[in-house]
Design an enzyme around this catalytic site. Structure first.
Site, PDB file in Angstrom:
ATOM      1  N   HIS A  88     -10.803 -59.784 -18.508  1.00  0.00           N
ATOM      2  CA  HIS A  88      -9.602 -60.516 -18.109  1.00  0.00           C
ATOM      3  C   HIS A  88      -8.633 -60.706 -19.270  1.00  0.00           C
ATOM      4  N   TYR A  91     -16.993 -61.848 -18.418  1.00  0.00           N
ATOM      5  CA  TYR A  91     -17.740 -63.091 -18.183  1.00  0.00           C
ATOM      6  C   TYR A  91     -19.018 -63.093 -19.044  1.00  0.00           C
ATOM      7  N   GLN A 100       0.681 -61.590  -5.162  1.00  0.00           N
ATOM      8  CA  GLN A 100       1.469 -62.815  -4.978  1.00  0.00           C
ATOM      9  C   GLN A 100       0.780 -63.881  -4.130  1.00  0.00           C
ATOM     10  N   ARG A 111     -22.842 -55.634 -11.348  1.00  0.00           N
ATOM     11  CA  ARG A 111     -21.465 -55.192 -11.617  1.00  0.00           C
ATOM     12  C   ARG A 111     -21.335 -54.896 -13.096  1.00  0.00           C
ATOM     13  N   GLU A 160     -15.912 -57.731 -16.493  1.00  0.00           N
ATOM     14  CA  GLU A 160     -14.665 -58.513 -16.563  1.00  0.00           C
ATOM     15  C   GLU A 160     -14.634 -59.534 -17.696  1.00  0.00           C
TER      16      GLU A 160
HETATM   17  P1  FAD Z   1      15.880 -59.081   4.203  1.00  0.00           P
HETATM   18  O1  FAD Z   1      14.809 -58.274   3.618  1.00  0.00           O
HETATM   19  O2  FAD Z   1      17.112 -59.232   3.413  1.00  0.00           O
HETATM   20  O3  FAD Z   1      16.223 -58.468   5.624  1.00  0.00           O
HETATM   21  C1  FAD Z   1      17.327 -58.873   6.373  1.00  0.00           C
HETATM   22  C2  FAD Z   1      17.669 -57.784   7.374  1.00  0.00           C
HETATM   23  O4  FAD Z   1      18.642 -58.260   8.261  1.00  0.00           O
HETATM   24  C3  FAD Z   1      18.253 -56.538   6.726  1.00  0.00           C
HETATM   25  O5  FAD Z   1      17.546 -55.399   7.158  1.00  0.00           O
HETATM   26  C4  FAD Z   1      19.698 -56.516   7.221  1.00  0.00           C
HETATM   27  O6  FAD Z   1      20.184 -55.210   7.410  1.00  0.00           O
HETATM   28  C5  FAD Z   1      19.568 -57.244   8.533  1.00  0.00           C
HETATM   29  N1  FAD Z   1      20.806 -57.897   8.997  1.00  0.00           N
HETATM   30  C6  FAD Z   1      21.562 -58.802   8.320  1.00  0.00           C
HETATM   31  N2  FAD Z   1      22.567 -59.236   9.118  1.00  0.00           N
HETATM   32  C7  FAD Z   1      22.449 -58.588  10.295  1.00  0.00           C
HETATM   33  C8  FAD Z   1      23.177 -58.627  11.500  1.00  0.00           C
HETATM   34  N3  FAD Z   1      24.229 -59.416  11.652  1.00  0.00           N
HETATM   35  N4  FAD Z   1      22.774 -57.843  12.492  1.00  0.00           N
HETATM   36  C9  FAD Z   1      21.697 -57.025  12.362  1.00  0.00           C
HETATM   37  N5  FAD Z   1      20.978 -56.961  11.235  1.00  0.00           N
HETATM   38  C10 FAD Z   1      21.332 -57.745  10.217  1.00  0.00           C
HETATM   39  N6  FAD Z   1       9.756 -60.052  -2.855  1.00  0.00           N
HETATM   40  C11 FAD Z   1       8.498 -60.257  -3.123  1.00  0.00           C
HETATM   41  O7  FAD Z   1       7.871 -61.104  -2.517  1.00  0.00           O
HETATM   42  N7  FAD Z   1       7.858 -59.507  -4.059  1.00  0.00           N
HETATM   43  C12 FAD Z   1       8.481 -58.554  -4.760  1.00  0.00           C
HETATM   44  O8  FAD Z   1       7.876 -57.910  -5.608  1.00  0.00           O
HETATM   45  C13 FAD Z   1       9.834 -58.322  -4.487  1.00  0.00           C
HETATM   46  N8  FAD Z   1      10.518 -57.379  -5.153  1.00  0.00           N
HETATM   47  C14 FAD Z   1      11.821 -57.179  -4.856  1.00  0.00           C
HETATM   48  C15 FAD Z   1      12.507 -56.216  -5.552  1.00  0.00           C
HETATM   49  C16 FAD Z   1      13.826 -55.965  -5.258  1.00  0.00           C
HETATM   50  C17 FAD Z   1      14.560 -54.931  -6.035  1.00  0.00           C
HETATM   51  C18 FAD Z   1      14.469 -56.699  -4.234  1.00  0.00           C
HETATM   52  C19 FAD Z   1      15.913 -56.436  -3.891  1.00  0.00           C
HETATM   53  C20 FAD Z   1      13.795 -57.680  -3.543  1.00  0.00           C
HETATM   54  C21 FAD Z   1      12.470 -57.938  -3.876  1.00  0.00           C
HETATM   55  N9  FAD Z   1      11.763 -58.931  -3.224  1.00  0.00           N
HETATM   56  C22 FAD Z   1      10.453 -59.115  -3.506  1.00  0.00           C
HETATM   57  C23 FAD Z   1      12.410 -59.859  -2.296  1.00  0.00           C
HETATM   58  C24 FAD Z   1      12.072 -59.549  -0.854  1.00  0.00           C
HETATM   59  O9  FAD Z   1      12.366 -58.222  -0.560  1.00  0.00           O
HETATM   60  C25 FAD Z   1      12.818 -60.522   0.034  1.00  0.00           C
HETATM   61  O10 FAD Z   1      12.409 -61.829  -0.248  1.00  0.00           O
HETATM   62  C26 FAD Z   1      12.574 -60.233   1.497  1.00  0.00           C
HETATM   63  O11 FAD Z   1      12.997 -58.934   1.809  1.00  0.00           O
HETATM   64  C27 FAD Z   1      13.319 -61.232   2.385  1.00  0.00           C
HETATM   65  O12 FAD Z   1      13.053 -60.897   3.697  1.00  0.00           O
HETATM   66  P2  FAD Z   1      14.037 -61.230   4.889  1.00  0.00           P
HETATM   67  O13 FAD Z   1      13.451 -60.573   6.071  1.00  0.00           O
HETATM   68  O14 FAD Z   1      14.286 -62.674   4.926  1.00  0.00           O
HETATM   69  O15 FAD Z   1      15.423 -60.560   4.502  1.00  0.00           O
HETATM   70  P1  NAP Z   2      16.024 -65.597  -8.710  1.00  0.00           P
HETATM   71  O1  NAP Z   2      14.627 -65.316  -9.104  1.00  0.00           O
HETATM   72  O2  NAP Z   2      16.353 -66.886  -8.121  1.00  0.00           O
HETATM   73  O3  NAP Z   2      16.926 -65.350 -10.008  1.00  0.00           O
HETATM   74  C1  NAP Z   2      18.278 -65.513  -9.982  1.00  0.00           C
HETATM   75  C2  NAP Z   2      18.835 -65.381 -11.387  1.00  0.00           C
HETATM   76  O4  NAP Z   2      20.227 -65.538 -11.319  1.00  0.00           O
HETATM   77  C3  NAP Z   2      18.305 -66.389 -12.334  1.00  0.00           C
HETATM   78  O5  NAP Z   2      18.023 -65.743 -13.552  1.00  0.00           O
HETATM   79  C4  NAP Z   2      19.459 -67.388 -12.519  1.00  0.00           C
HETATM   80  O6  NAP Z   2      19.322 -67.752 -13.846  1.00  0.00           O
HETATM   81  C5  NAP Z   2      20.685 -66.552 -12.198  1.00  0.00           C
HETATM   82  N1  NAP Z   2      21.745 -67.279 -11.495  1.00  0.00           N
HETATM   83  C6  NAP Z   2      21.624 -68.091 -10.421  1.00  0.00           C
HETATM   84  N2  NAP Z   2      22.837 -68.568 -10.049  1.00  0.00           N
HETATM   85  C7  NAP Z   2      23.731 -68.028 -10.883  1.00  0.00           C
HETATM   86  C8  NAP Z   2      25.149 -68.139 -11.008  1.00  0.00           C
HETATM   87  N3  NAP Z   2      25.868 -68.878 -10.198  1.00  0.00           N
HETATM   88  N4  NAP Z   2      25.740 -67.457 -11.999  1.00  0.00           N
HETATM   89  C9  NAP Z   2      25.038 -66.696 -12.837  1.00  0.00           C
HETATM   90  N5  NAP Z   2      23.698 -66.557 -12.770  1.00  0.00           N
HETATM   91  C10 NAP Z   2      23.057 -67.213 -11.797  1.00  0.00           C
HETATM   92  O7  NAP Z   2      16.515 -64.508  -7.690  1.00  0.00           O
HETATM   93  P2  NAP Z   2      16.410 -62.935  -7.674  1.00  0.00           P
HETATM   94  O8  NAP Z   2      16.120 -62.352  -9.015  1.00  0.00           O
HETATM   95  O9  NAP Z   2      17.626 -62.503  -6.974  1.00  0.00           O
HETATM   96  O10 NAP Z   2      15.171 -62.674  -6.766  1.00  0.00           O
HETATM   97  C11 NAP Z   2      15.180 -63.065  -5.393  1.00  0.00           C
HETATM   98  C12 NAP Z   2      13.807 -63.362  -4.941  1.00  0.00           C
HETATM   99  O11 NAP Z   2      13.085 -62.152  -4.812  1.00  0.00           O
HETATM  100  C13 NAP Z   2      13.092 -64.195  -5.974  1.00  0.00           C
HETATM  101  O12 NAP Z   2      13.068 -65.554  -5.577  1.00  0.00           O
HETATM  102  C14 NAP Z   2      11.757 -63.592  -6.084  1.00  0.00           C
HETATM  103  O13 NAP Z   2      10.754 -64.459  -5.552  1.00  0.00           O
HETATM  104  C15 NAP Z   2      11.789 -62.322  -5.245  1.00  0.00           C
HETATM  105  N6  NAP Z   2      11.373 -61.247  -6.142  1.00  0.00           N
HETATM  106  C16 NAP Z   2      10.110 -61.271  -6.603  1.00  0.00           C
HETATM  107  C17 NAP Z   2       9.702 -60.310  -7.458  1.00  0.00           C
HETATM  108  C18 NAP Z   2       8.294 -60.319  -7.968  1.00  0.00           C
HETATM  109  O14 NAP Z   2       7.977 -59.507  -8.806  1.00  0.00           O
HETATM  110  N7  NAP Z   2       7.428 -61.167  -7.494  1.00  0.00           N
HETATM  111  C19 NAP Z   2      10.561 -59.323  -7.872  1.00  0.00           C
HETATM  112  C20 NAP Z   2      11.855 -59.331  -7.398  1.00  0.00           C
HETATM  113  C21 NAP Z   2      12.246 -60.314  -6.534  1.00  0.00           C
HETATM  114  P3  NAP Z   2      20.179 -68.813 -14.639  1.00  0.00           P
HETATM  115  O15 NAP Z   2      20.485 -69.897 -13.641  1.00  0.00           O
HETATM  116  O16 NAP Z   2      19.341 -69.242 -15.764  1.00  0.00           O
HETATM  117  O17 NAP Z   2      21.376 -68.057 -15.099  1.00  0.00           O
HETATM  118 FE1  SF4 Z   3      -2.846 -59.663  -2.366  1.00  0.00          FE
HETATM  119 FE2  SF4 Z   3      -1.866 -59.016   0.035  1.00  0.00          FE
HETATM  120 FE3  SF4 Z   3      -0.420 -58.569  -2.179  1.00  0.00          FE
HETATM  121 FE4  SF4 Z   3      -2.591 -57.116  -1.595  1.00  0.00          FE
HETATM  122  S1  SF4 Z   3      -0.674 -57.183  -0.449  1.00  0.00           S
HETATM  123  S2  SF4 Z   3      -2.094 -57.967  -3.568  1.00  0.00           S
HETATM  124  S3  SF4 Z   3      -3.919 -58.644  -0.721  1.00  0.00           S
HETATM  125  S4  SF4 Z   3      -1.059 -60.532  -1.404  1.00  0.00           S
END
Ligand code: FAD
Ligand code: NAP
Ligand code: SF4
Length: 676
Positions: A257, A171, A344, A219, A169
């Site tokens: 790294h 080191y 994460q 390693r 890595e």
């Molecule tokens: P949600 O996942 O939004 O789940 C809410 C659920 O509630 C849904 O299944 C919906 O159908 C249900 N629901 C809503 N209202 C009702 C109702 N009235 N009755 C019954 N059911 C209902 N996060 C990360 O940490 N790492 C990532 O790499 C990452 N990548 C992402 C990539 C994409 C493209 C997207 C879209 C999201 C990503 N996220 C990532 C974000 C992550 O998925 C969300 O932060 C997470 O899913 C939030 O979890 P939650 O359970 O709060 O809500």
């Molecule tokens: P986000 O990370 O909060 O980004 C939102 C984007 O929208 C920002 O670029 C912001 O930038 C813009 N924005 C906010 N308010 C706005 C407005 N009123 N008008 C126009 N632009 C606006 O949210 P997200 O991309 O929706 O992701 C949601 C969550 O999912 C994130 O918090 C993240 O943690 C998680 N996620 C994580 C990963 C990962 O790889 N770890 C991947 C996907 C999602 P400006 O304000 O500069 O315009």
């Molecule tokens: Fe780390 Fe858990 Fe994500 Fe695996 S799933 S990379 S152990 S946080």
């Protein structure tokens, strides 16, 4: 002894020096942040003991330095004196009591040390460190070798079964091995035979002082992935020399790294580097361990069955599931909580000096504080929403003994994970949903899909948990209702096919992911090891320096011309994961994605998006405008429930959409369920 019917090679015993291990599963070294935390050794003891009780044959601790200069950070994480030794005793004791075996990892960080007293073979700063190291004097090299020996002796006295000497890595030991970092003119530099003496002297003297009944695991970097790194042939020379010096077993490391190629993130296919381990295995007589992105028993079984390695190292997968080995042994594949390599909650936390946990297993690293005790009084609990927050909450609550009903209006569990899983590299998010669905089934959760419960139905429960997630934000921009405007959900679900010119409004995690989805298509480079190697310019030719292609790989012409827009002026990608975001930035840059920050959105029309940037108006021509502008909490049910005198619990996106990620969602679900 009869072979295991599910994974016969994985569960074949293995002789390693004085030990006969019951299976081929090693828990690889991982820094947890507990090493220097108050009461950290006791917490580490509980953490490792849980993994040993889970059937892991051999564990390796996080890194401990053999001297103060070798410390990774200013915090003391060392094995240098009797105090260290005595503080450590609880760790091997707890592991032995749980039926396991454990090695202490000795790591000298060399030029990766973040403190001002960093030392290295030569005074060359690493590109990933601000500190320029001082070159070790010849006598200091000799002393450093002895410090490793002292560390090993102390580890033995503390009760460890052996040591892992960290030679990969990038080191200190790697730094001695490679011309990239070793430009010395004394007997510790020059030709490879001299550069490798640092490694072999450590191994030879540890063996001499610790005896044959103490495991020495070394390693080895089986692939450096940096310019000026070792070739495959040179790595074999090092492996043979380390074997001759007295090592019992070789573990493998992939990439320094400072390499600009992902090696453990979700952009890396499972088992992608087993070929590099195989090359070394054919050249040595001692067992060899494969590592990196081995997160499922079938991947591990195949690696061993093919003869690529004798054992497999799982590090993060052991955070995700402490009982990985026992479950695999019993053939309970569906019961294994799969690590999907997001980094994460583990690695990204370590980089900000936090404690390593796990996104999919919130208990990891919190073994002593997040306890899922059986309930004293059974309650009827409704969980609305089957995304990460709701899944985690429902599973823990039901396992504790509550009667749980989970509602989701969608036809499948998983919430936003069902969108995330179409992003190249995030396919395994789907496995997490499958795992939680299985956990709910086993815990007896009543799952009501395609159901939007009303307040009357919910009010009949003792507790109501709203895990209803978010609604995508629709920013107030003139023309937002233009037919060319789509939400990210429309694109990722396949409902809308974007035209050739795309403007993405918002550059958070979802904006980046949507851009990657458009440029990478099926994500072959993230799922197929051969395509991955081609994509990143990794070559298998044993003569190639560092395992790198002579020329940078060419990017395929992307199907879409993409512009990523945001209003703020902070650097693009600043909110992405610390250890994964850089890969995404490289990918998008290679695909020619334009990034424009500091914009004011004026309007959207037939021409595209009209913005003002630096005081001037510009049109970003676009056939499709995709809105990725963050989210708002979905709390639609709160008012009606409160009107009935019910105070619902809010978790995940429903609680707070800003800065929401699945790590927070799952943790909140588990914490609430532990308290209900
Ligand atoms: P949600 O996942 O939004 O789940 C809410 C659920 O509630 C849904 O299944 C919906 O159908 C249900 N629901 C809503 N209202 C009702 C109702 N009235 N009755 C019954 N059911 C209902 N996060 C990360 O940490 N790492 C990532 O790499 C990452 N990548 C992402 C990539 C994409 C493209 C997207 C879209 C999201 C990503 N996220 C990532 C974000 C992550 O998925 C969300 O932060 C997470 O899913 C939030 O979890 P939650 O359970 O709060 O809500
Ligand atoms: P986000 O990370 O909060 O980004 C939102 C984007 O929208 C920002 O670029 C912001 O930038 C813009 N924005 C906010 N308010 C706005 C407005 N009123 N008008 C126009 N632009 C606006 O949210 P997200 O991309 O929706 O992701 C949601 C969550 O999912 C994130 O918090 C993240 O943690 C998680 N996620 C994580 C990963 C990962 O790889 N770890 C991947 C996907 C999602 P400006 O304000 O500069 O315009
Ligand atoms: Fe780390 Fe858990 Fe994500 Fe695996 S799933 S990379 S152990 S946080």
């Amino acid at each position: 002894m009869t072979a295991n019917p599910h994974y016969p090679h994985l569960f074949e015993p293995l002789k390693v020096g004085p030990l006969t291990l019951p299976n081929r599963i090693l828990m690889g070294s991982m820094h947890t942040g507990l090493e220097s935390a108050p009461g950290g050794h006791a917490k580490l003891a509980a953490f490792y003991a849980e993994r040993a009780a889970g059937g892991t044959a051999l564990l390796v601790t996080g890194a401990f330095a053999p001297n103060m200069e070798g410390n990774l950070s200013p915090a003391r994480e060392t094995m240098i004196d009797e105090d260290d030794r005595d503080a450590h005793r609880v760790i091997p004791q707890a592991v032995h009591d749980a039926g396991g075996r454990i090695l202490l990892q000795l790591l000298h960080a060399g030029r990766y040390s973040k403190h001002p007293n960093a030392v290295a073979p030569s005074a060359l700063r690493a590109p990933i460190n601000k500190v320029t190291p001082r070159a070790l004097e010849t006598a200091e090299v000799e002393r450093t070798v002895e410090d490793f020996v002292r560390g090993a002796v102390l580890a033995r006295e503390a009760g460890y079964d052996g040591v892992e000497i960290m030679g990969s890595e990038g080191y200190l030991i790697s730094q001695f091995l490679c011309l990239r970092t070793n430009q010395r003119s004394d007997a510790w530099g020059g030709p490879l035979a001299q550069r490798l003496r640092f490694a072999t002297e450590i191994v030879r003297r540890v063996r001499e002082r610790c005896g044959r009944d103490f495991v020495i695991q070394y390693r080895l970097s089986v692939l450096d992935l940096v310019e000026g790194g070792l070739s495959g042939d040179e790595i074999i020379t090092v492996a043979r020399a380390v074997e001759a010096a007295g090592a019992d077993i070789l573990n493998s490391g992939i990439g320094w790294h400072e390499a600009r190629i992902p090696t453990i993130a979700h952009a890396v296919p499972r088992g992608a580097f087993a070929w590099a381990t195989r090359r070394v295995k054919q050249a040595v007589g001692i067992p060899l361990i494969a590592s990196n992105r081995i997160n499922a028993p079938e991947i591990a079984e195949d690696i061993i069955a093919r003869g690529d390695a004798d054992m497999v190292s799982l590090a993060r997968p052991m955070l995700a599931d402490a009982e990985f080995a026992n479950k695999a042994k019993a053939g309970d594949r569906a019961g294994i909580n799969i690590c999907f390599a997001c980094n994460q909650a583990c690695l990204d936390q370590i980089f900000v000096r936090g404690i390593a946990n796990c996104l999919v297993n919130p208990r990891a690293g919190r073994e002593t504080e997040l306890v899922y005790a059986p309930v004293k009084k059974k309650k009827r609990i409704a969980v609305v929403g089957g995304g990460p927050a709701g899944l985690s909450c429902a599973a823990v609550a039901a396992e504790r003994g509550h009667e749980v009903t989970l509602y989701d209006r969608a036809s499948e569990l998983g919430g936003q994970f069902n969108l995330a899983k179409v992003i190249p590299g995030k396919q395994e998010f789907g496995e997490s949903v499958a795992y939680y669905a299985e956990r709910l089934r086993r815990a007896g959760v009543k799952t009501m899909l395609g159901t939007t419960p009303g307040e009357v139905e919910l009010a009949g429960h003792d507790e109501v948990v709203l895990a209803t997630g978010i609604d995508p934000r629709r920013p107030d921009i003139a023309g937002i209702d233009h037919p060319k405007v789509a939400g990210y959900m429309d694109i990722l679900s396949g409902r809308v096919r974007p035209g050739p010119r795309v403007a993405i409004l918002g550059a958070g995690g979802i904006g980046f992911d949507t851009a990657l989805y458009l440029v990478e298509g099926q994500g072959k480079a993230q799922s197929d090891p051969v395509a991955f190697a081609e994509h990143w310019g990794i070559v298998k030719d044993a003569a190639s320096v560092g395992g790198l292609a002579a020329e940078a790989p060419k990017a395929a012409k992307p199907e879409h011309q993409i512009t990523l827009l945001k209003r703020s002026t902070t650097p693009f990608g600043a909110t992405l994961g610390l250890t994964t975001g850089w890969t995404l930035r490289i990918e998008l840059a290679r695909a020619g994605v334009q990034m424009l920050g500091g914009v004011t959105y004026n309007r959207i029309d037939d021409a595209g998006v009209h913005v003002t940037v630096d005081g001037a108006e510009r049109v970003i021509e676009a056939d499709t405008v995709i809105v990725c502008a963050g989210q708002e909490p979905n709390r639609a049910l709160v008012g009606a429930l409160e009107a009935r005198g019910k105070r619902p619990h809010l978790i995940g996106g429903a609680k707070l959409a800003a800065e929401l990620d699945a790590k927070r969602a799952m943790l909140e679900g588990a914490q609430l369920a532990a308290a209900l």
